[in-house]
Design an enzyme around this catalytic site. Sequence first.
Site, PDB file in Angstrom:
ATOM      1  N   CYS A   1      63.991  44.610  38.341  1.00  0.00           N
ATOM      2  CA  CYS A   1      64.387  45.805  37.590  1.00  0.00           C
ATOM      3  C   CYS A   1      65.881  45.745  37.286  1.00  0.00           C
ATOM      4  O   CYS A   1      66.589  44.850  37.744  1.00  0.00           O
ATOM      5  CB  CYS A   1      64.054  47.079  38.368  1.00  0.00           C
ATOM      6  SG  CYS A   1      64.974  47.201  39.908  1.00  0.00           S
TER       7      CYS A   1
ATOM      8  N   CYS B   1      68.372  45.334  40.108  1.00  0.00           N
ATOM      9  CA  CYS B   1      68.634  43.965  40.594  1.00  0.00           C
ATOM     10  C   CYS B   1      69.799  43.355  39.823  1.00  0.00           C
ATOM     11  O   CYS B   1      70.718  42.759  40.403  1.00  0.00           O
ATOM     12  CB  CYS B   1      67.398  43.076  40.400  1.00  0.00           C
ATOM     13  SG  CYS B   1      65.954  43.596  41.314  1.00  0.00           S
TER      14      CYS B   1
ATOM     15  N   CYS C   1      78.159  -0.780  48.244  1.00  0.00           N
ATOM     16  CA  CYS C   1      78.233  -0.255  49.621  1.00  0.00           C
ATOM     17  C   CYS C   1      78.196   1.266  49.582  1.00  0.00           C
ATOM     18  O   CYS C   1      78.172   1.877  48.515  1.00  0.00           O
ATOM     19  CB  CYS C   1      79.496  -0.739  50.329  1.00  0.00           C
ATOM     20  SG  CYS C   1      80.993  -0.042  49.628  1.00  0.00           S
TER      21      CYS C   1
ATOM     22  N   ASP D   1      48.088  29.850  62.059  1.00  0.00           N
ATOM     23  CA  ASP D   1      47.206  30.824  61.418  1.00  0.00           C
ATOM     24  C   ASP D   1      45.783  30.482  61.874  1.00  0.00           C
ATOM     25  O   ASP D   1      45.471  29.318  62.094  1.00  0.00           O
ATOM     26  CB  ASP D   1      47.327  30.701  59.900  1.00  0.00           C
ATOM     27  CG  ASP D   1      46.345  31.589  59.181  1.00  0.00           C
ATOM     28  OD1 ASP D   1      46.338  32.800  59.454  1.00  0.00           O
ATOM     29  OD2 ASP D   1      45.564  31.059  58.372  1.00  0.00           O
TER      30      ASP D   1
END
Length: 805
Positions: A17, A20, A85, A501
Amino acid sequence: MNEQQKETTLQISGMTCAACANRIEKGLKKIEGVQDANVNFALERSTIIYDPSKTTTQDFEQKIQKLGYDVVNEKDEFSITGMTCAACANRIEKGLNKLEGVSKATVNFALETATVEYTPSQVSTTDMIQRVEKLGYGATLKSEEKEEDLNHREKEIAKQKGKFWFSLILSFPLLWAMVSHFSFTSFIPLPAMLMNPWVQLALATPVQFIVGKQFYVGAFKALRNKSANMDVLVALGTSAAYFYSLYVSIKSIGSNAPMIELYYETSAVLLTLIILGKLFEANAKGRSSEAIKKLMGLQAKTATVLRNGEEVEIPIEEVQSGDIVYVKPGEKVPVDGEIVEGQSALDESMLTGESVPVDKTVGDAVIGATINKNGFLKVKATKVGRDTALAQIIKVVEEAQGSKAPIQRLADQISGIFVPIVVGIAIVTFLIWYIWVQPGDFASALEKLIAVLVIACPCALGLATPTSIMAGSGRAAEFGILFKGGEHLETTHRINTIILDKTGTVTNGTPELTDIFVADGIKEQEFLELVGSAERQSEHPLAQAIVEGIKAKGTELASPSTFEAIPGFGIKAVVNGKELLIGTRKLMNQNNIQIENDLEKMIELEREGKTAMLVAIDGQYAGLIAVADTIKETSKEAVTRLKEMGLEVIMITGDNKQTAQAIAQQVGISHVIAEVLPEGKAEEVKKLQQQGKKVAMVGDGINDAPALALADIGMAIGTGTDVAMEAADITLMRGDLNSIADAIFMSKKTIQNIKQNLFWAFGYNTLGIPIAAIGLLAPWLAGAAMAFSSVSVVLNALRLQRVKL
């Protein structure tokens, strides 16, 4: 806007919105050096005017991320050529990171790649390539590489081989002359010609300027860009030996003095040994990316498709989404898709690790690179090219191998300042020997200077971490463990708490028919036929489990003449003229059906974590059936293994406490967090982190994604959803909890290997430089030792490819 101000535009994601946008705008304006900031919510874009001497675009990105949003960046990978290198890689990285619009650039010396995250509106890939070229190296976008470019490592190896043999043939007579000088080798015959300074000059010059050209070019480019690398050390050391010898040779014209103090063999043998070391190193580096080659080798090269009503064989790259692909027995499935005709057993071991082929029929999904065992299949392509499961796996492994682990930063910082320090030490060594130890002995002092310059190569430091990351992540990928980056490979070994879970992680995630109890006077076959037929029209997962379970027993099912789903209670149906009620106690009580005899049995089943359903036929209790989400065969063994590793194991689920406790008890988990809403899983992770625990979350569903992202390490079960895999740091392709222990073990082994490499790389230079400085190391021995140091680091990393899980 004045000359000291710059303007930049950033694309922002995550705004919901106008508030933000306002928040981001305020946050940006607080950064010192920002004159003005404007955030457009509709365009999701931020325009910032700032003073580049006080702040950078990286500061803006960090601020936006800290506020809870993201900056939309693009990511590209480049192949880099010309690095010799770690100092080269360090210099390119710094150069790319200084470009306006580049948020992060990492250069991998071992893989010879650069990965750059950038804002396209501020910087282009052409700008990046030009920056790399300005630094004296070559860069090509990986996506634009031609077939011939992809073999540059093989071409480079062939080129170095040619240089080595050329150098060896010319250096051998010089080495012969040098070896015969020692008292213990005086018995070796030496042709007088080899003692002639002009013969030695003729042999050494092609080695110095043809074979050594690459070091002069590299040194010039480095010095032009105000930095130094390994090329500078080699060019300085060998040039000192060659030109001093040339000076002595010219000075000797017309003199009859014996030519003892010549160092042509030093420069020639040094260059030969360094080229040999580079050759070994290139071969070893090639082997460390074997995992990618193996994965790419799994892909089918061609596919037979139906085009304009005809079967045609085309390259795999030309298959389009929606094409109908023909897969004959014994062939690899070329793309991800769905079977539209035929049935067969498919070997999916490359993806799941399961050696037993999986039966597939119409409507089932198939994965590219799996092998069709027996039947003929027609498959509709759904994912092609870079979207296939295998392509995604290859991408994850490539990104992991190209990323940097935090432990590498120390080595990068040291290698960046290493060469100037070594040159300083070499000059001081020369002066000490020339002025104090052996006053006036220029040749002896020069020898010590050359030895110091040559032994102190930063290559081993630069290779120590990336080769281990490449080998470790590659080996893990072979066992179905995909680390998304080097930082995750490093962090995983610190984990002390695992949250699992329940559904789809500890259990299979698909309910199965487990128990059948039939009341007295009723035949089981008839009971199964009526129950299976009644449940056929229900879409509930438990009903489907009952139907599949009854079908598996060979029972023929009919269609119910009437069917009614009673939400929260069960179903009501008429089959073959008989009325059936299947469901809860409440459903039976509402219909005045006596169920007291089997209530005890029902409660016992529920204690075991099963869902029990009562059945009534024509108003009379007829029996009960139970369905459960069965535990994976390996879950108990895996939990025991995790506990033995000293890890705290917790199970989390949205299920009721009784079912959760029953499942947890079966696998040996004592700590259970039950009845948790999806958003609550992330909160539980946060609580454990606040207690100072390093938490790994293991899940497979969309509802696990927030917790996977928040955990120190998120592990997604590969048989689960794409969203979960996207949010996770590690994907466990095999869906087996043993992979968690394997991932932690692989992380520990890799970090152990990196520490060994860094110890030897640091230790080698710490010991080698003083030994060379006090005169105990001849320059040619220093060259051999330098070559050996890089090769030994790479070979030690390659031991990870033999780790057994």
